[in-house]
Design a protein around this motif. Structure first.
Motif, PDB file in Angstrom:
ATOM      1  N   THR A   1      32.448  48.804  40.020  1.00 27.38           N
ATOM      2  CA  THR A   1      33.727  48.192  39.669  1.00 27.38           C
ATOM      3  C   THR A   1      34.581  49.174  38.879  1.00 27.38           C
ATOM      4  O   THR A   1      35.795  49.297  39.113  1.00 27.38           O
ATOM      5  CB  THR A   1      33.491  46.914  38.842  1.00 27.38           C
TER       6      THR A   1
ATOM      7  N   ARG B   1      33.688  43.938  44.534  1.00 28.34           N
ATOM      8  CA  ARG B   1      33.797  45.391  44.383  1.00 28.34           C
ATOM      9  C   ARG B   1      32.467  46.065  44.721  1.00 28.34           C
ATOM     10  O   ARG B   1      32.411  47.085  45.386  1.00 28.34           O
ATOM     11  CB  ARG B   1      34.191  45.770  42.949  1.00 28.34           C
TER      12      ARG B   1
ATOM     13  N   GLN C   1      31.614  48.738  47.830  1.00 26.22           N
ATOM     14  CA  GLN C   1      31.026  50.061  47.648  1.00 26.22           C
ATOM     15  C   GLN C   1      29.742  50.203  48.454  1.00 26.22           C
ATOM     16  O   GLN C   1      29.429  51.283  48.958  1.00 26.22           O
ATOM     17  CB  GLN C   1      30.747  50.315  46.165  1.00 26.22           C
TER      18      GLN C   1
ATOM     19  N   ASN D   1      42.339  52.447  41.252  1.00 26.44           N
ATOM     20  CA  ASN D   1      43.530  51.605  41.413  1.00 26.44           C
ATOM     21  C   ASN D   1      44.531  51.839  40.291  1.00 26.44           C
ATOM     22  O   ASN D   1      45.737  51.876  40.516  1.00 26.44           O
ATOM     23  CB  ASN D   1      43.142  50.118  41.398  1.00 26.44           C
TER      24      ASN D   1
ATOM     25  N   GLU E   1      36.288  51.603  41.151  1.00 27.57           N
ATOM     26  CA  GLU E   1      37.431  51.086  41.898  1.00 27.57           C
ATOM     27  C   GLU E   1      38.632  50.807  41.008  1.00 27.57           C
ATOM     28  O   GLU E   1      39.760  51.128  41.362  1.00 27.57           O
ATOM     29  CB  GLU E   1      37.036  49.837  42.694  1.00 27.57           C
TER      30      GLU E   1
END
Lengths: 693, 693
Positions: B355, B560, B564, B362, B358
């Motif tokens: 997480t 998330r 992955q 972002n 990501e």
């Protein structure tokens, strides 16, 4: 920010006390067990507060060495008091000290609780007289420590590696640490304090091992404090908390002690090397129970302090919500979410207070019965041992459950103080570090919970075979009757009143606990069906066993709480009933899956229960400060400027911080800061470096 | 105890590495983001280990003064590196330091992250050039701190009391602390380090308040370190943890600064006293998000260390089960209950790792977009701000969720070490104390979770009105379509495979999250229906709002993690899939009530899910040590003798404790112990005292 004169912190807390729904002083008496007890407590709190040795608000600023020295200076004061004042008073003093100064409580308790406790439980009458005569009670000539755990073994006492081998030629035991992992470890008082140690070691006679027994071994010369031959001691240094107690390690190299220094109340070793086992080995359990029962009280007492700090601060601290002109910011305690954070913890604290009272009384009754027993194997003994087994299992589960609950309460309360909870001067960070060890010592909580679960499974299986169920497990009655299918009643109606009455909640928890125990039984039997041994089947079922013990303990607490509500004075009953309901309902919402699976509550009823929790919090909120007043800890005991009775938190917090940290020049300005600020780039390029090719 | 030669600790851990189910080095690369990154990390870990300044295993034995001085001595080393080495490397160094030496990380971060970050975010280009020129980046001439929180206000920045009043006559601001509670409090670096402070104060121009803005105020003379006129500073002393950073308090008494020292990138104040508000005030949010996103990474990184220690120790420590002759005691990790304690935490750690990756990506993308924006109010800006709002809310929820999760992981791992977890030398007690502040700073976790919940409620309401749902909330699509009744799919079949596939778990969590959000919407609307204001209706629904945010964040993490897994190399996919399933399934069992109420799972399916959790733990157990190896922390970074790669725990633990606590005579033997041992009863009775009557 608008230009509003906020009500002062003092005024903010004063208005909380305007109209409590119950007589506050009456609740104090009820919690303490009567006015006489309350007044004795107040006298002791004042005595401690006025004794300069017992200053505690400067603890965060002491070094490890200062902390230990200060603790030692208090040992004598308390030893003199312990031998000259009534036992009730001494016990109460220790109980207050366990909240005010938990590290010192351990320093002192190692001698009086553990070392002297070992003598009381395991010495023969003649041995007891011998050690008393040498000063073992009054710390005159002897200071004891308790040498059980080793570097390589903690919970598994049977696996200890230290040996005590009888030398029949000289009538001595030879105490020896054969490996590095046999080094005694965590021994409180060993590093700086103790002259003698109650050492657990494998008894070896004529090349045969007879299990771990207890031996008194002298560690240091009582005149010079020099280590005795063959004894090596080291300091374990810094710990998470409780730095007042000097934990150490001890290594024995063929240390010789007289045969008579083995404590022989249970197992005996004769001059000729015969080993005589006791008829009732289980009676040794009694000593374990006391520590566990006292930790239920400790959990309640420490939780009272944490909630006093968090609740009073929440009644003074204002934050947001002051948007409109002339409107002050909102008190934390007026936010529903803050009520939801703190007040279920308040209910848990009351549950522990009343449970502690009942299990302490039961334990004392049981010990009285046991002391009446002759050491023979008659029917009364069998009964008492059954009773002992149940208390042993229940207290194991309770110790684990309540110490975990209290640890969580401390940290939730600390977090509810916002940033100020991170200061060492507001009390709860140290409380956490000090308390955390309760989850490990006197039995690791996970192992104890599993022990309790094992007892629950075994009892359910015996009940199936027709054995009567003990009172606390009577809720299993219907459940074990036939194939194990639970014919529980379900809750009818889904109004908040309907789902949340104490009787409904008691039935709900009983049903869930019964269900959880049956699940553990099922897993255990599935293990057996796979061909596993009994022990392996218990391991196989450990997750459901752990869960069963937790559900049982919730149920146990709720029933104890409800029983105390029933007996309470009429003026207190409404607020205590609401607290008991909040305890049962909030815990049920936290475990809603259990209630849905056991079909006691429907989804709609769970929603009604949630609504009740919100409602109960908003009701109890009105009495929140008064409830902390009823705990009746003086500001000295609360020992946090944020938890002061008068609410004057900011002035007193500022005063404490500034008086303990007076202004001084920065000690390393010249050596470190000035060169940093004044440096120039050292990586500037010099002339180009040419490389010959 | 039987006479068994136990397998050595080293042999015990070696056998764990015999046949991992996946290529360990590949997983390291995948976690780190590629071989190049792994190798850079390894280089930095080695550099730190070999730098004598960065010794960390003696930290427990340093006094507060020594701790702070050692920290200061490292500031210069790092400041030089930060300005001479590539940014990527500096960021990675700081990320490793945040695990190895979190208190120092804060000491350093106050200048570079907070003070310099405030300049970056709030200074105009000309102001930035001015402060850079004076050394604000390289700490040459200026060391900064960040003066936001006050004694009386933390989370409520709008309520700060410090004022900055424009004196148009002299073109200066007068910075002033009008009350005790206005005292700046918790200011890291203030007590010993900083020359300048970025002060948040209420901007007052022509008797009108314009909200809290940021002003650079010089605190100390940079040559002498003397306090500037009107500036008073004190030391906040001891804290729960992170004692490397010298938090202080600051009080201003009519301190004058040039008008140009107000940071004016957003709000501007002209020479003539006009206040110009920015067109896009929300852009200031961006700075808040970075801290939150980085705390998701921190949580993952610290959890990796805790699990490395707990898992390796569990593979070496043996306890019980060695009853039969010739059979060694059982490794902790072989107990199903120990697997159940640790391996779901391992799954949580992987969920946070992926997480973090990501959300970091972002966030960087979003910041890139924002920096492209002109400061005008066009469509692109509106889009970016919508995006920013979502990231702001999501990151708030994630920060709270992950820091709480990590704090729990640390303490669970610490408790799993038994008594040795209480030593200061085994690493996790200090890790807890250091990490705990993450749950409070950069936004109190409860408040952040509620913020996230408010966004979820608002988004659901907007979606009902036809606004498109953001990607991460697409699971609300069906739920908000009509009257709010959730037409979720339910799980069919109740085999473990059936209930626990990643797709099923994703759907299960989506359904529960949607349900929780709808409940919060319902409560919010019930509040409005009662006539409450919008803000009060949000307070009224705070319990369900908090809950909705938690359920949403679980769902977010699972999605998330699953994403992955989908992208991972084929050789890693089996073990990562199992970990993702364990994360989703274990979390679901912990919240089984939600799944039963949303009717996604039946009671039988929950039982199947529990069976799956047990099964998954026993499978992952085989790879447990290899998974910690894949985290790839060197022994230096792990910094616990119990978490050593080679498993040689007892020898090295003993060595560390004895080398840090060498044998010394007991310092207070003569003054305190000897008199205690040798005293006689002082309360002996004298001759009878006769009273004249």
């Amino acid at each position: 920010m608008s230009d509003v004169a906020h009500p002062s912190p003092k005024a903010s807390i004063a208005e909380e006390r305007a109209s409590p729904s119950f007589p506050v002083r009456e609740l104090t008496y009820w919690i303490d067990g009567g006015r006489r007890v309350t007044e004795l407590k107040e006298r002791i709190m004042l005595e401690l507060e006025r004794d300069p040795l017992w200053r505690v608000n400067d603890h965060p600023n002491l070094t490890l060495a200062e902390t230990r020295e200060r603790a030692m200076s208090k040992v004598r004061r308390l030893a003199d008091l312990a031998t000259s004042r009534p036992l009730e008073e001494s016990l109460m003093r220790m109980s207050i000290i366990s909240v005010v100064d938990p590290g010192f409580w351990t320093r002192f308790g190692v001698h009086f609780g553990l070392f002297f406790g070992a003598l009381q439980g395991q010495a023969t009458a003649a041995q007891m007289a011998y050690w008393m005569d040498r000063g073992a009670l009054s710390m005159q000539g002897i200071t004891g420590c308790f040498g059980m755990t080793e570097l390589g073994h903690g919970s598994n006492v049977a696996g200890l590696e230290t040996t005590a081998t009888l030398d029949e030629r000289t009538d001595e035991f030879v105490v020896h640490s054969p490996t590095l992992t046999a080094t005694k470890w965590w021994i409180g008082g060993a590093a700086h304090t103790a002259t003698h140690c109650a050492v657990y070691a494998q008894l070896i006679v004529k090349n045969k091992r007879h299990g771990a027994k207890t031996f008194v071994v002298q560690l240091r010369d009582t005149k010079t404090f020099a280590l005795m031959p063959g004894v090596e001691i080291g300091d374990l240094g810094k710990k998470m908390g409780r730095d007042q107690i000097d934990n150490g390690w001890i290594r024995f190299t063929h240390v010789r002690i007289p045969r008579s220094h083995m404590l022989m109340r249970h197992t005996k070793v004769t001059r000729s090397g015969d080993v005589i086992e006791p008829p009732l080995a289980q009676l040794a359990y009694g000593a374990l129970i006391q520590g566990r029962v006292s930790m239920v009280s400790d959990s309640a007492n420490v939780a009272k302090r944490a909630l006093t700090i968090a609740t009073r601060y929440a009644s003074v601290r204002r934050q947001f919500g002051g948007g409109a002109p002339g409107v002050a910011e909102t008190k934390l305690i007026d936010y529903p979410i803050h009520q939801y954070r703190l007040l279920p913890l308040m209910a848990q604290t009351f549950a522990m207070i009343f449970t502690a009272r009942e299990v302490t009384a039961n334990y004392e009754k049981l010990m009285g019965e046991l002391s009446e027993l002759s050491d023979s194997n008659d029917a009364a003994a069998a009964d008492a041992i059954k009773n002992l087994k149940e208390t042993h299992a229940t207290s194991a589960g309770l110790k684990a459950f309540c110490t975990w609950m209290c640890l969580n309460i401390i940290d939730q309360c600390r977090q509810s103080l916002g940033g100020h909870g991170y200061s060492a001067y507001t009390g709860l960070s140290q409380a956490y570090s000090d308390f955390a060890v309760h989850c490990t010592w006197e039995g690791d909580n996970t192992i104890l919970t599993l022990q309790c679960g094992r007892y629950l499974v075994a009892t359910a299986l015996e009940a199936r075979k027709g054995q009567p169920l003990p009172e606390n497990l009577s809720y299993l009655r219907g459940a074990v009757s036939s194939a194990g299918a639970l014919s529980s009643r379900a809750c009818t109606g889904d109004t908040p009143e309907n789902v949340s009455s104490l009787d409904t909640l008691k039935a709900a928890w009983s049903s869930v606990a019964a269900n959880a125990i049956l699940n553990a039984v099922r897993d255990f039997e599935a293990g057996l069906a796979k061909g596993l041994s009994k022990d392996d089947a218990y391991e196989f079922s450990s997750a459901s066993r752990l869960h069963a013990a937790r559900m049982h303990t919730y149920t146990y607490l709720l029933h104890r709480f409800a029983a105390q509500v029933d007996q309470s004075p009429a003026t207190l009953r409404p607020v205590l009933t609401l607290l008991a309901q909040l305890f049962g309902a909030h815990s049920a919402v936290q475990h809603s899956g259990e209630f849905l699976q056991s079909k006691f509550y429907s989804g709609a009823q769970i929603e009604a229960l949630k609504a009740f929790v919100t409602h109960a919090c908003s009701e109890i909120r009105k009495d929140a400060v008064s409830l902390t007043d009823a705990f009746n800890y003086t500001d000295y005991v609360v020992n946090s400027p944020l938890g002061r009775f008068d609410g004057d938190v900011y002035e007193k917090y500022f005063e404490l911080v500034t008086s303990l940290n007076p202004a001084k020049p920065v000690p390393y300005f010249d050596s470190l800061i000035k060169p940093l600020l004044e440096r120039t780039n050292e990586t500037e390029l010099g002339p180009d470096l040419e490389i010959d090719e």
